[in-house]
Design an enzyme around this catalytic site. Sequence first.
Site, short mmCIF file in Angstrom:
data_model
loop_
_atom_site.label_atom_id
_atom_site.label_comp_id
_atom_site.label_asym_id
_atom_site.label_seq_id
_atom_site.Cartn_x
_atom_site.Cartn_y
_atom_site.Cartn_z
N GLU A 1 0.83 -1.21 0.00
CA GLU A 1 0.00 0.00 0.00
C GLU A 1 0.87 1.26 0.00
O GLU A 1 0.63 2.20 -0.77
CB GLU A 1 -0.88 -0.03 1.26
CG GLU A 1 -1.64 1.24 1.53
CD GLU A 1 -2.98 1.25 0.82
OE1 GLU A 1 -3.75 0.30 0.98
OE2 GLU A 1 -3.24 2.23 0.11
N ASP B 1 0.84 4.03 -3.18
CA ASP B 1 0.37 5.41 -3.04
C ASP B 1 1.41 6.39 -3.56
O ASP B 1 1.10 7.29 -4.35
CB ASP B 1 0.11 5.74 -1.56
CG ASP B 1 -1.10 5.02 -1.01
OD1 ASP B 1 -1.75 4.29 -1.77
OD2 ASP B 1 -1.38 5.17 0.20
N SER C 1 -7.58 2.12 -3.44
CA SER C 1 -6.41 2.85 -2.95
C SER C 1 -5.39 3.04 -4.06
O SER C 1 -4.41 3.75 -3.88
CB SER C 1 -5.79 2.19 -1.72
OG SER C 1 -5.54 0.86 -1.96
N ASP D 1 -17.52 9.63 -18.64
CA ASP D 1 -18.64 9.04 -17.92
C ASP D 1 -18.56 7.52 -18.00
O ASP D 1 -18.47 6.96 -19.09
CB ASP D 1 -19.95 9.55 -18.55
CG ASP D 1 -21.15 9.27 -17.68
OD1 ASP D 1 -20.98 8.72 -16.57
OD2 ASP D 1 -22.27 9.60 -18.12
N VAL D 2 -18.57 6.87 -16.86
CA VAL D 2 -18.55 5.41 -16.82
C VAL D 2 -20.00 4.95 -16.64
O VAL D 2 -20.66 5.33 -15.67
CB VAL D 2 -17.67 4.90 -15.65
CG1 VAL D 2 -17.67 3.38 -15.59
CG2 VAL D 2 -16.25 5.44 -15.81
N ASP E 1 -23.37 8.44 -10.69
CA ASP E 1 -23.94 7.22 -10.10
C ASP E 1 -23.14 6.84 -8.85
O ASP E 1 -21.99 7.24 -8.70
CB ASP E 1 -23.95 6.07 -11.13
CG ASP E 1 -22.56 5.77 -11.68
OD1 ASP E 1 -21.73 5.28 -10.91
OD2 ASP E 1 -22.31 6.05 -12.88
#
Length: 562
Positions: free
Chosen positions: A268, A272, A472, A517-518, A543
């Site tokens: 992680e 990042d 993440s 737009d997904v 959404d």
Amino acid sequence: MRSLLAALLFLFSCPGRCMYLESDQNTSIPEGWINAGRVAASDQVQLTFALKQRNVRELRELLGRVSDPDSSQYGKHLSLEQLSFLVQPSELTQKVVRRWLESHGVHDCQSVETQDFLQCAMPARVAEKLLPGCEFSRYVNRHQSLVRSPVPYGLPDEMSEHLDFVGGVHRFPDSKVALRRTWANGKKQKAEFHLGVSPSILRQRYNLTASDVGSSQNNSQAVAQFLEQFFHPADLAEFMKLFGRGFKNLPEVERVVGKQGGGKAGLEASLDVEYIMSTGANIPTWVFTNPGRHESQEPFLQWLLLLSNMSAVPWVHTISYGDDEDSLSQAYMQRINVEFMKAGVRGVTLLFASGDSGAGCMKASKGGNTFRPSFPASSPYVTTVGGTSFKNPFQVTYEVTDYISGGGFSNVFEMPDYQVNAVNSYLKGMKALPPKTYFNTSGRAYPDVAALSDNYWVVTNRVPIPFVSGTSASTPVFGGILSLINDHRFLKGLQSLGFLNPRLYKLQESASTALFDVTEGCHLSCLDEQVQGQGFCAAPSWDPVTGWGTPNYPHLLTALGD
Ligand SMILES: *[C@@H]1O[C@H](CO)[C@@H](O)[C@H](O)[C@H]1NC(C)=O
Ligand SMILES: *[C@@H]1O[C@H](CO)[C@@H](O)[C@H](O)[C@H]1NC(C)=O
Ligand SMILES: *[C@@H]1O[C@H](CO)[C@@H](O)[C@H](O)[C@H]1NC(C)=O
Ligand SMILES: *[C@@H]1O[C@H](CO)[C@@H](O)[C@H](O)[C@H]1NC(C)=O
Ligand SMILES: *[C@@H]1O[C@H](CO)[C@@H](O)[C@H](O)[C@H]1NC(C)=O
């Protein structure tokens, strides 16, 4: 049973009148932690007192104005000093709390610039007297040792009007790592053939050219992490050597705030840093890492204290911490929400991962299931980032929902004005929604935006690792892109973007092309007969799965770069 016992104990140990500030906080011990017994009476614990602030309503209104592009106050952010003047607790509150602590012999306290937190060290015996009911034990897991109380704490009645909550008593550091290795998941076998997401794929998809890198002196961005994880500078350098060709980038972070251990690098932590520095390329980057490491600290809270104690902090922060709303006390979430407002009014942008459990799932009180919102993703004062994957994993084509992308409706925070139209259009426009009993349409709906969250390459412990996935990953990617926009703003002498949502929703409601737009795919939820594992589905416009969509950098820059 335990709460009954606690109540009895409490009556016994709190003569006179007493209050619980966090009676709704889940005090059970999460899996993986072993009770190593009661702490010795003389062991030092450190408590964090959240003092009641003044002018919270004014702060909220001011944040609304400085974040609204149609207001004459847009961008007129406060300095830490000005913020402190606005919110610092009254003289009376400060005096009463100090006197109470001193009357118990507690003198070793540190405050922050805004005076609304007090962090004090004291023997466990004194802490247990201050907070009737609580009983400190030591808990250990493979990496860490913590001091917490499995029994709720009380407070003398007269203190409850001066404090929001006391930190360092109950909450464990998050156990939910918002990351997964895709190959471990049978559902995604075909993904094994994908070449994987790397900086050049992201830059291509989001239309970043080689010259789209930072150059302003004033710019900065940060990742904050609260796991027992470290990033290794050598991993970042190796990552940029392997994947950083074709754009100017920095092979080193500018500053680490907090203590980095010497152990193995975490996936992680590596992810990042490597990705915020790939989209927000050539921009000075800070890492906030679990600082201090006192056994009774809450790492997430510790980061917020730091923000309130540093006059210059990076302009964009990306964070992958999250917990189930229902496991946290109202008092805690409401106060943390004010801390987010404090950051926003200073012009700081906070981005949180939306989580990796889709709509989530929990047993409702009347039996049956409901979805399970996550905090801080559900805070109306942060920008929440969901996840997508490529429709065709072999090509850089258009994006569809990543089925893990966290999203839904808060049960704690009311729907903020900026999103009412967008959310209502979604609810009205969908032919099929999950059953009404599963979600709360009066709550703050999330996420706000999205980015790719599937099949990333990460270098950790010097080894390139494929198939890393989760929101993440999408969060630092989006954060870096906002930092690029800040860069242009700074070069023009403008203020940072700050709290983005009011402007983002206005922009998108004007038929903007700033985001892709997904519209395809649904995320996961309860595995029961009623919903059969399906939560919400993506749709045109906003959404609760992918928000408004993923960045189209040149258009986003035109819209927000001013
Ligand atoms: C409280 O926490 C425990 C341990 O993490 C968990 O098993 C339980 O489901 C939680 N309860 C609620 C109501 O969140
Ligand atoms: C805040 O900063 C001041 C000055 O640098 C320092 O003395 C104090 O200990 C800090 N507060 C905390 C809670 O760390
Ligand atoms: C961005 O890239 C997509 C393909 O990835 C392309 O269809 C679109 O026209 C590009 N937009 C801009 C503004 O360059
Ligand atoms: C950028 O930094 C310079 C030098 O530190 C400072 O004078 C200027 O005010 C800063 N500009 C902004 C927009 O913060
Ligand atoms: C629904 O959300 C609102 C906040 O908008 C909250 O006040 C209410 O308690 C929630 N209802 C349930 C059943 O959780």
